[in-house]
Scaffold this motif. Structure first.
Motif, PDB file in Angstrom:
ATOM      1  N   VAL A 372       0.848  -1.196   0.000  1.00 14.23           N
ATOM      2  CA  VAL A 372       0.000   0.000   0.000  1.00 14.23           C
ATOM      3  C   VAL A 372       0.885   1.249   0.000  1.00 14.23           C
ATOM      4  O   VAL A 372       1.877   1.313   0.729  1.00 14.23           O
ATOM      5  CB  VAL A 372      -0.924   0.062   1.242  1.00 14.23           C
ATOM      6  CG1 VAL A 372      -1.996   1.142   1.046  1.00 14.23           C
ATOM      7  CG2 VAL A 372      -1.552  -1.280   1.545  1.00 14.23           C
ATOM      8  N   GLU A 373       0.512   2.225  -0.805  1.00 13.18           N
ATOM      9  CA  GLU A 373       1.147   3.542  -0.775  1.00 13.18           C
ATOM     10  C   GLU A 373       0.129   4.537  -0.234  1.00 13.18           C
ATOM     11  O   GLU A 373      -0.901   4.793  -0.872  1.00 13.18           O
ATOM     12  CB  GLU A 373       1.556   3.985  -2.181  1.00 13.18           C
ATOM     13  CG  GLU A 373       2.685   3.191  -2.796  1.00 13.18           C
ATOM     14  CD  GLU A 373       4.053   3.700  -2.389  1.00 13.18           C
ATOM     15  OE1 GLU A 373       4.144   4.473  -1.423  1.00 13.18           O
ATOM     16  OE2 GLU A 373       5.024   3.304  -3.055  1.00 13.18           O
ATOM     17  N   TYR A 374       0.383   5.084   0.946  1.00 14.08           N
ATOM     18  CA  TYR A 374      -0.439   6.177   1.454  1.00 14.08           C
ATOM     19  C   TYR A 374       0.174   7.473   0.937  1.00 14.08           C
ATOM     20  O   TYR A 374       1.357   7.743   1.175  1.00 14.08           O
ATOM     21  CB  TYR A 374      -0.453   6.184   2.978  1.00 14.08           C
ATOM     22  CG  TYR A 374      -1.187   5.012   3.600  1.00 14.08           C
ATOM     23  CD1 TYR A 374      -2.517   5.138   3.995  1.00 14.08           C
ATOM     24  CD2 TYR A 374      -0.549   3.789   3.779  1.00 14.08           C
ATOM     25  CE1 TYR A 374      -3.192   4.067   4.567  1.00 14.08           C
ATOM     26  CE2 TYR A 374      -1.223   2.716   4.347  1.00 14.08           C
ATOM     27  CZ  TYR A 374      -2.537   2.862   4.746  1.00 14.08           C
ATOM     28  OH  TYR A 374      -3.209   1.789   5.305  1.00 14.08           O
ATOM     29  N   VAL A 375      -0.617   8.273   0.242  1.00 13.32           N
ATOM     30  CA  VAL A 375      -0.100   9.501  -0.382  1.00 13.32           C
ATOM     31  C   VAL A 375      -0.875  10.708   0.131  1.00 13.32           C
ATOM     32  O   VAL A 375      -2.108  10.752   0.047  1.00 13.32           O
ATOM     33  CB  VAL A 375      -0.208   9.429  -1.917  1.00 13.32           C
ATOM     34  CG1 VAL A 375       0.304  10.731  -2.552  1.00 13.32           C
ATOM     35  CG2 VAL A 375       0.575   8.230  -2.456  1.00 13.32           C
ATOM     36  N   ALA A 376      -0.148  11.677   0.672  1.00 20.01           N
ATOM     37  CA  ALA A 376      -0.719  12.958   1.093  1.00 20.01           C
ATOM     38  C   ALA A 376      -0.214  14.030   0.146  1.00 20.01           C
ATOM     39  O   ALA A 376       0.989  14.141  -0.100  1.00 20.01           O
ATOM     40  CB  ALA A 376      -0.324  13.289   2.526  1.00 20.01           C
ATOM     41  N   VAL A 377      -1.112  14.823  -0.380  1.00 16.60           N
ATOM     42  CA  VAL A 377      -0.755  15.863  -1.342  1.00 16.60           C
ATOM     43  C   VAL A 377      -0.190  17.080  -0.624  1.00 16.60           C
ATOM     44  O   VAL A 377      -0.764  17.573   0.348  1.00 16.60           O
ATOM     45  CB  VAL A 377      -1.983  16.282  -2.161  1.00 16.60           C
ATOM     46  CG1 VAL A 377      -1.644  17.459  -3.068  1.00 16.60           C
ATOM     47  CG2 VAL A 377      -2.502  15.107  -2.984  1.00 16.60           C
ATOM     48  N   GLY A 378       0.948  17.572  -1.102  1.00 14.59           N
ATOM     49  CA  GLY A 378       1.514  18.804  -0.581  1.00 14.59           C
ATOM     50  C   GLY A 378       1.971  18.683   0.858  1.00 14.59           C
ATOM     51  O   GLY A 378       2.526  17.664   1.279  1.00 14.59           O
ATOM     52  N   MET A 379       1.731  19.726   1.634  1.00 16.28           N
ATOM     53  CA  MET A 379       2.176  19.829   3.023  1.00 16.28           C
ATOM     54  C   MET A 379       1.421  18.800   3.878  1.00 16.28           C
ATOM     55  O   MET A 379       0.215  18.925   4.076  1.00 16.28           O
ATOM     56  CB  MET A 379       1.890  21.252   3.509  1.00 16.28           C
ATOM     57  CG  MET A 379       2.376  21.576   4.884  1.00 16.28           C
ATOM     58  SD  MET A 379       1.957  23.323   5.221  1.00 16.28           S
ATOM     59  CE  MET A 379       2.738  23.527   6.818  1.00 16.28           C
ATOM     60  N   PRO A 380       2.100  17.776   4.415  1.00 16.98           N
ATOM     61  CA  PRO A 380       1.383  16.691   5.096  1.00 16.98           C
ATOM     62  C   PRO A 380       0.606  17.121   6.332  1.00 16.98           C
ATOM     63  O   PRO A 380      -0.401  16.501   6.683  1.00 16.98           O
ATOM     64  CB  PRO A 380       2.474  15.682   5.441  1.00 16.98           C
ATOM     65  CG  PRO A 380       3.748  16.449   5.377  1.00 16.98           C
ATOM     66  CD  PRO A 380       3.542  17.507   4.344  1.00 16.98           C
ATOM     67  N   ASP A 381       1.050  18.189   6.990  1.00 18.75           N
ATOM     68  CA  ASP A 381       0.334  18.671   8.169  1.00 18.75           C
ATOM     69  C   ASP A 381      -1.082  19.106   7.827  1.00 18.75           C
ATOM     70  O   ASP A 381      -1.971  19.063   8.682  1.00 18.75           O
ATOM     71  CB  ASP A 381       1.099  19.843   8.792  1.00 18.75           C
ATOM     72  CG  ASP A 381       0.376  20.443   9.983  1.00 18.75           C
ATOM     73  OD1 ASP A 381       0.148  19.704  10.963  1.00 18.75           O
ATOM     74  OD2 ASP A 381       0.031  21.638   9.926  1.00 18.75           O
ATOM     75  N   LEU A 382      -1.309  19.505   6.576  1.00 17.53           N
ATOM     76  CA  LEU A 382      -2.620  19.978   6.136  1.00 17.53           C
ATOM     77  C   LEU A 382      -3.108  19.150   4.954  1.00 17.53           C
ATOM     78  O   LEU A 382      -3.587  19.663   3.946  1.00 17.53           O
ATOM     79  CB  LEU A 382      -2.540  21.462   5.761  1.00 17.53           C
ATOM     80  CG  LEU A 382      -2.142  22.423   6.895  1.00 17.53           C
ATOM     81  CD1 LEU A 382      -1.898  23.822   6.361  1.00 17.53           C
ATOM     82  CD2 LEU A 382      -3.210  22.435   7.990  1.00 17.53           C
ATOM     83  N   SER A 383      -2.974  17.837   5.071  1.00 20.71           N
ATOM     84  CA  SER A 383      -3.377  16.947   3.992  1.00 20.71           C
ATOM     85  C   SER A 383      -3.886  15.631   4.575  1.00 20.71           C
ATOM     86  O   SER A 383      -3.770  15.379   5.775  1.00 20.71           O
ATOM     87  CB  SER A 383      -2.194  16.693   3.045  1.00 20.71           C
ATOM     88  OG  SER A 383      -2.606  16.040   1.866  1.00 20.71           O
TER      89      SER A 383
END
Length: 523
Positions: A372-383
């Motif tokens: 599994v790839e967990y992907v957060a777009v951009g700044m992870p603190d706000l994604s």
């Protein structure tokens, strides 16, 4: 998450270049809550207007002598007779270029996963003798693509990359994580233009890296756990980079200058750049992440933090995400809550992150859901970290259409970027609301995942293709629900800021302006 940052750290001078930078977290399978192998990294770039995509590459039969050609320099490498199928996250792609660029992270059909690269710098003394080959050596642009097309195991991937470094040179300093379900995770660091070292992460440990080489002890005779250039230590001795206390029994026996493992060779002291800027740019991230997972406080002033540590409790995907979202919450060094872009310590989560990933390998599950790839777009603190399973038949189009510098209303990249730029206009006011709703979303998501995976396993026994369709449906619903949440938050905050009439061109200016204010340049 509250992290106590030691005030004993020296405040050095931040470097202000635009070099790429990242934060890496590796966790062994005996240190995770579910026995999975985790490789995670914030992929930071030069600004917040760069984009990425998630791409599936099919298996390809190559003509004899076909070369991979880098888009970043003159590096070339012969492709294998059959390029393995793989999924990757290129930072940029264009039909006018010979290959995808900066694929950063991915998993191939043999179950080899890679995250590349962590930008690091080798010592000036070593590079004077064996400099980087900037025009022709291998670098971040090419590493993931070459390894994913060729490697059938993590060990093979490390050996291939090491061989390329020795024969064709490295164009820059880097750290690379390559993993599989059998051998766990290997981590390679450059030593100089043609030299390298790699080690296997102990199963009960975690490792964190923040733009600085971290390797210390090296034992190349322990082939199960170490690999590297055969002359790694001899080169250092011959060029007065390192003076062993004595040649020891091994040197007497072999006639070489290589010392035995018990003697004083330390890779960090010999091959890693370690200056004043590291004390503010790199040390605080290492110190805070190690403290987050162990509870221990460090007063390290020389960069010699423990390389591997055992966490006080086993770590989950959510725990790793918390580390990638680090910005010294609860301390005076938090630049966002204090609205102080001049705060001295560089956070792990920065506005110029293009994405953040958490790669999870679960050896006891079928590969299609075990990877599994967990992907957060951009700044992870706000994604939000959205899971993408290896068995996903098709990547949703909204993760493939973003264009550099051109905000739109349909791609996931620009939806999150717009929200992040708005929140940063008054972080103390808006971030708590976003955090609360994103945390709730992820918590509910993990529960839904468990239920979907249980159904998947039952269906997989009868019809694997139908089971993969279930993953497609789940992913699309998840993305749709996240879209609604992001859209509602964006509208609410924009209205409150009286910025609800911004055009896409206006958003591009706002994103760029906000990122530059909190840039934390350098690597």
């Amino acid at each position: 998450m509250k992290v106590k940052l030691l005030t004993s750290l020296c405040i050095g001078t931040l470097i202000t270049g635009s070099a790429l930078a990242c934060t890496t977290i590796l966790v062994g399978n005996n240190a995770t809550t579910d026995g999975s192998i985790i490789v995670a990294r914030n992929d930071d770039t030069s600004n917040a207007l760069k984009t990425f995509a998630i791409m599936n590459h099919p298996q390809t039969i190559n003509s004899s002598g076909k070369l991979y050609r880098s888009n970043a320099n003159n590096f070339t490498y012969p492709l294998p007779a059959i390029s393995l199928a793989y999924t990757a996250l290129p930072r940029s792609f264009s039909k006018s270029k010979p290959n995808f660029s900066m694929e950063e992270v991915g998993i191939n059909e043999s179950g080899v996963a890679i995250s590349a690269t962590e930008t690091i710098f080798n010592s000036a003394n070593a590079l004077k003798i064996d400099p980087y080959l900037e025009e022709s050596g291998i670098n971040e642009d090419s590493i993931p693509s070459i390894i994913l097309q060729s490697a059938h195991s993590a060990r093979e991937g490390i050996m291939l990359l090491g061989s390329i470094i020795e024969k064709q040179g490295a164009a820059e300093g880097f750290g690379v994580a390559i993993s599989d379900k059998t051998d766990g995770t290997w981590y390679l660091e450059t030593a100089s233009g043609h030299r390298w070292v790699a080690w296997r992460l102990p199963n009960d440990s975690f490792f964190v890296s923040a733009n600085q080489g971290r390797t210390q002890k090296v034992n190349l005779r322990d082939a199960n756990n170490f690999m590297g250039s055969g002359d790694l230590i001899k080169f250092a001795v011959d060029n007065d980079l390192y003076s062993p206390k004595s040649r020891g029994f091994w040197g007497w026996l072999t006639g070489s200058s290589e010392v035995n493992p018990e003697e004083s060779f330390n890779f960090f002291k010999v091959y890693v750049e370690n200056g004043e800027h590291d004390k503010t740019y790199n040390y605080p991230r290492i110190e805070s992440l190690e403290q987050l997972y162990t509870g221990a406080s460090y007063t390290v002033g020389d960069g010699l933090f423990p390389v591997w540590e055992t966490p006080t409790k086993k770590l989950s995907v959510a725990d790793v995400a918390a580390g990638l979202r680090l910005h010294y919450q609860g301390t005076e060094y938090d630049p966002y809550t204090t609205q102080n872009p001049k705060a001295p310590y560089r956070p792990a989560s920065v506005m110029r992150a293009i994405f953040s990933h958490i790669t999870q390998i679960r050896p006891n599950l079928p590969d299609d859901i075990g990877y599994v790839e967990y992907v957060a777009v951009g700044m992870p603190d706000l994604s939000i970290y959205i899971p993408f399973y290896r068995g996903l038949p098709e990547i949703p189009p909204s993760y493939q259409t973003a264009v550099d510098g051109a905000p739109d209303n349909t791609s996931e990249y620009w939806k999150y970027r717009k929200l992040q730029a708005l929140v940063m206009q008054n972080y103390p006011k808006y971030a708590p609301m976003v955090h609360e709703q994103f945390n709730q979303f992820e918590s509910e998501m993990f529960v839904k995942q468990a239920a979907v995976e249980e159904t998947y396993l039952k269906l997989y026994e009868m019809d694997p293709k139908q089971a993969d369709k279930l993953l497609q449906q789940f992913t699309e619903i998840l993305i749709s629900q996240a879209d609604v949440l992001v859209s509602n938050l964006t509208k609410k905050i924009a209205n409150d800021l009286k910025m609800n009439n911004l055009s896409n061109a206006d958003y591009a200016k706002l994103i760029d302006k906000t990122e530059k204010e909190y840039h934390y340049g350098g690597a």
